[in-house]
Write a protein that holds these residues in place. Structure first.
Motif, PDB file in Angstrom:
ATOM      1  N   CYS A  31       1.017  -1.283   0.045  1.00 43.77           N
ATOM      2  CA  CYS A  31      -0.057   0.118   0.137  1.00 43.77           C
ATOM      3  C   CYS A  31       0.684   1.310  -0.215  1.00 43.77           C
ATOM      4  N   GLY A  32       2.239   1.130   0.316  1.00 40.64           N
ATOM      5  CA  GLY A  32       2.994   2.382  -0.047  1.00 40.64           C
ATOM      6  C   GLY A  32       3.293   3.065   1.490  1.00 40.64           C
ATOM      7  N   TYR A  33       2.448   2.726   2.569  1.00 44.62           N
ATOM      8  CA  TYR A  33       2.362   3.354   3.731  1.00 44.62           C
ATOM      9  C   TYR A  33       3.982   3.103   4.239  1.00 44.62           C
ATOM     10  N   GLN A  34       4.225   4.500   5.051  1.00 45.06           N
ATOM     11  CA  GLN A  34       5.830   4.354   5.406  1.00 45.06           C
ATOM     12  C   GLN A  34       5.436   4.578   7.046  1.00 45.06           C
ATOM     13  N   PHE A  35       6.355   3.835   7.901  1.00 43.19           N
ATOM     14  CA  PHE A  35       6.036   3.973   9.357  1.00 43.19           C
ATOM     15  C   PHE A  35       7.320   3.563   9.983  1.00 43.19           C
ATOM     16  N   ARG A  36       7.486   3.926  11.261  1.00 42.58           N
ATOM     17  CA  ARG A  36       8.712   3.692  12.073  1.00 42.58           C
ATOM     18  C   ARG A  36       8.627   2.523  12.797  1.00 42.58           C
ATOM     19  N   ALA A  37       9.690   1.968  13.259  1.00 43.42           N
ATOM     20  CA  ALA A  37       9.535   0.752  14.138  1.00 43.42           C
ATOM     21  C   ALA A  37       8.819   1.221  15.421  1.00 43.42           C
ATOM     22  N   THR A  38       7.859   0.558  15.912  1.00 44.89           N
ATOM     23  CA  THR A  38       7.252   1.127  17.093  1.00 44.89           C
ATOM     24  C   THR A  38       7.815   0.695  18.329  1.00 44.89           C
ATOM     25  N   LYS A  39       7.694   1.583  19.442  1.00 45.08           N
ATOM     26  CA  LYS A  39       8.135   1.373  20.855  1.00 45.08           C
ATOM     27  C   LYS A  39       7.271   0.803  21.712  1.00 45.08           C
ATOM     28  N   ASP A  40       5.860   0.871  21.128  1.00 44.82           N
ATOM     29  CA  ASP A  40       4.599   0.426  22.013  1.00 44.82           C
ATOM     30  C   ASP A  40       4.359  -0.935  21.611  1.00 44.82           C
ATOM     31  N   VAL A  41       5.327  -1.958  22.290  1.00 45.61           N
ATOM     32  CA  VAL A  41       4.911  -3.423  21.990  1.00 45.61           C
ATOM     33  C   VAL A  41       4.223  -4.076  23.202  1.00 45.61           C
ATOM     34  N   SER A  42       3.422  -4.784  23.205  1.00 45.33           N
ATOM     35  CA  SER A  42       2.753  -5.554  24.248  1.00 45.33           C
ATOM     36  C   SER A  42       3.707  -6.680  24.903  1.00 45.33           C
ATOM     37  N   LYS A  43       3.547  -6.979  26.127  1.00 51.41           N
ATOM     38  CA  LYS A  43       4.173  -8.160  26.516  1.00 51.41           C
ATOM     39  C   LYS A  43       4.148  -9.420  25.777  1.00 51.41           C
ATOM     40  N   ASP A  44       2.747  -9.831  25.613  1.00 49.69           N
ATOM     41  CA  ASP A  44       2.719 -10.917  24.691  1.00 49.69           C
ATOM     42  C   ASP A  44       3.443 -10.906  23.387  1.00 49.69           C
ATOM     43  N   GLU A  45       3.402  -9.792  22.538  1.00 49.87           N
ATOM     44  CA  GLU A  45       4.328  -9.766  21.705  1.00 49.87           C
ATOM     45  C   GLU A  45       5.678  -9.817  21.586  1.00 49.87           C
ATOM     46  N   LEU A  46       6.225  -9.153  22.661  1.00 54.19           N
ATOM     47  CA  LEU A  46       7.461  -9.177  22.827  1.00 54.19           C
ATOM     48  C   LEU A  46       7.835 -10.574  23.264  1.00 54.19           C
ATOM     49  N   TRP A  47       7.089 -11.247  24.061  1.00 50.24           N
ATOM     50  CA  TRP A  47       7.507 -12.618  24.324  1.00 50.24           C
ATOM     51  C   TRP A  47       7.543 -13.595  23.255  1.00 50.24           C
ATOM     52  N   ARG A  48       6.422 -13.459  22.457  1.00 52.42           N
ATOM     53  CA  ARG A  48       6.418 -14.191  21.215  1.00 52.42           C
ATOM     54  C   ARG A  48       7.476 -14.132  20.419  1.00 52.42           C
ATOM     55  N   ALA A  49       7.999 -12.926  20.113  1.00 57.72           N
ATOM     56  CA  ALA A  49       9.115 -12.666  19.202  1.00 57.72           C
ATOM     57  C   ALA A  49      10.532 -13.186  19.740  1.00 57.72           C
ATOM     58  N   TYR A  50      10.418 -13.108  21.047  1.00 53.45           N
ATOM     59  CA  TYR A  50      11.781 -13.691  21.942  1.00 53.45           C
ATOM     60  C   TYR A  50      11.753 -15.081  21.489  1.00 53.45           C
ATOM     61  N   GLN A  51      10.613 -15.710  21.955  1.00 56.08           N
ATOM     62  CA  GLN A  51      10.684 -17.255  21.961  1.00 56.08           C
ATOM     63  C   GLN A  51      10.387 -17.824  20.732  1.00 56.08           C
ATOM     64  N   GLN A  52       9.281 -17.669  19.781  1.00 58.13           N
ATOM     65  CA  GLN A  52       9.133 -18.433  18.696  1.00 58.13           C
ATOM     66  C   GLN A  52       9.598 -17.745  17.370  1.00 58.13           C
ATOM     67  N   ASP A  53       9.976 -16.636  17.372  1.00 58.71           N
ATOM     68  CA  ASP A  53      10.680 -15.898  15.961  1.00 58.71           C
ATOM     69  C   ASP A  53      12.287 -16.096  16.364  1.00 58.71           C
ATOM     70  N   LYS A  54      12.813 -16.587  17.314  1.00 56.32           N
ATOM     71  CA  LYS A  54      14.166 -16.744  17.479  1.00 56.32           C
ATOM     72  C   LYS A  54      14.852 -15.588  17.334  1.00 56.32           C
ATOM     73  N   GLN A  55      14.564 -14.531  17.968  1.00 59.09           N
ATOM     74  CA  GLN A  55      15.087 -13.432  18.120  1.00 59.09           C
ATOM     75  C   GLN A  55      16.029 -13.073  19.234  1.00 59.09           C
ATOM     76  N   THR A  56      17.433 -12.443  18.958  1.00 57.01           N
ATOM     77  CA  THR A  56      18.286 -12.427  20.078  1.00 57.01           C
ATOM     78  C   THR A  56      17.693 -10.911  20.626  1.00 57.01           C
ATOM     79  N   MET A  57      18.213 -10.569  21.761  1.00 58.70           N
ATOM     80  CA  MET A  57      18.151  -9.349  22.559  1.00 58.70           C
ATOM     81  C   MET A  57      18.462  -8.169  21.245  1.00 58.70           C
ATOM     82  N   ALA A  58      19.523  -8.200  20.537  1.00 59.48           N
ATOM     83  CA  ALA A  58      19.991  -7.098  19.825  1.00 59.48           C
ATOM     84  C   ALA A  58      18.827  -7.107  18.656  1.00 59.48           C
TER      85      ALA A  58
END
Length: 311
Positions: A31-58
């Motif tokens: 759709c062409g929408y531009q946006f920044r990486a948000t700082k408003d992340v829920s606990k569930d979303e942060l945990w899901r990314a940490y555990q299931q998406d295999k994301q490191t702290m960095a």
């Protein structure tokens, strides 16, 4: 690979579009929408990314535009603790333990059809009591065990003799291979290894007949003794006899899945082994975790699995 999701159209077909004021900017290709990486992340979303998406702290810090210390602090505040859930129904149950080093492991029991975790416990070693507690807990919470699939701890076969028990055929092959090696030099050992390799492609009667013929053909080799340095007579081919003795013990349990009433029972523990593999792949991205954080991560993994299967 993680893709940032567009907040307008929901597409994950996005790409990086430069950095502005030190913050990564993304553009949605759809759709062409531009946006920044948000700082408003829920606990569930942060945990899901940490555990299931295999994301490191960095990687999490870059993904959400926050510092590594903030990621660590927010993850530390997230509670994940496994509680044995209420159960219903019946089925065949896989049971096994996997370890991380010495003195720390997880005992898992899961339904063979759905893959739903029925029981989880952190253990220091694989004891008969741990398995008995698991079976007792599962039944007390309303689940009827029609049979067990296990992988070779001999004490379990006597302790759970009231249940139909299937010895994992893959582990049987591994046990024999460990005694005989991948390329045995002895002809009798080669034939036994080949016979066991055929175990998942035949029925019980044919295998028992072929095994009896093998023992009759090689009875002189199996029973041959020689004088050792201690001045005593010992069996010459001890590893061959060890493989045979293991097969003799597990033989009554190798074809339980072919018996009446057990037609839906798996013949291997592959389902539970696959779950352990997924868990370890996720956990390997976070080396150096304390024991408590590791337990929290493992509990979170199985809670997510249970919720996903429940949906």
């Amino acid at each position: 690979m993680f893709r940032t999701r567009c907040a307008v159209c929901g597409s994950t077909h996005t790409k990086k579009n430069g950095v502005r004021k030190g913050v990564q900017v993304y553009k949605c290709v759809e759709c062409g929408y531009q946006f920044r990486a948000t700082k408003d992340v829920s606990k569930d979303e942060l945990w899901r990314a940490y555990q299931q998406d295999k994301q490191t702290m960095a990687e999490l810090a870059a993904r959400y535009g926050i510092s590594v210390s903030t990621v660590k602090r927010r993850l530390h505040d997230i509670q994940r603790e496994w509680a044995q859930p209420p159960l219903r129904g019946s089925g065949f149950v896989h049971m096994d333990v996997t370890y991380w080093g010495r003195g720390f492991g997880v005992l898992l029991a899961m339904d063979s059809q759905t893959g739903m975790p029925l029981y989880i416990a952190f253990v220091k070693s694989e004891t008969l009591r741990d398995y008995q507690d698991a079976v007792s807990s599962i039944e007390q919470r309303g689940y009827t065990i029609r049979g067990l699939i296990i992988d070779g701890k001999q004490g379990l076969f006597k302790a759970f003799s009231e249940y139909p028990i299937q010895m994992c055929q893959f582990h049987m092959k591994q046990i024999v291979r460990r005694y005989l090696t991948l390329n045995p030099r002895l002809l009798a050992a080669r034939e036994l290894k080949g016979l066991v390799g055929w175990i998942n492609k035949c029925n019980e009667a044919d295998f028992n007949m072929a095994y009896a013929r093998w023992k009759e053909r090689w009875k002189d080799t199996i029973g041959h003794k020689s004088l050792h340095k201690d001045g005593k007579m010992h069996y010459t081919h001890q590893r061959l006899r060890a493989a045979m003795n293991s097969l003799n013990f597990f033989l009554p349990y190798l074809f339980t899945f072919q018996h009446v009433g057990c037609e839906e029972m798996p013949n291997t523990n592959n389902k539970i082994e696959g779950t352990f593999t997924d868990l370890k792949k996720n956990l390997n991205n976070h080396s150096g975790l304390t024991l408590e954080n590791r337990k929290r991560f493992i509990s979170g993994f199985f809670l997510a699995l249970k919720n996903r299967l429940s949906m």
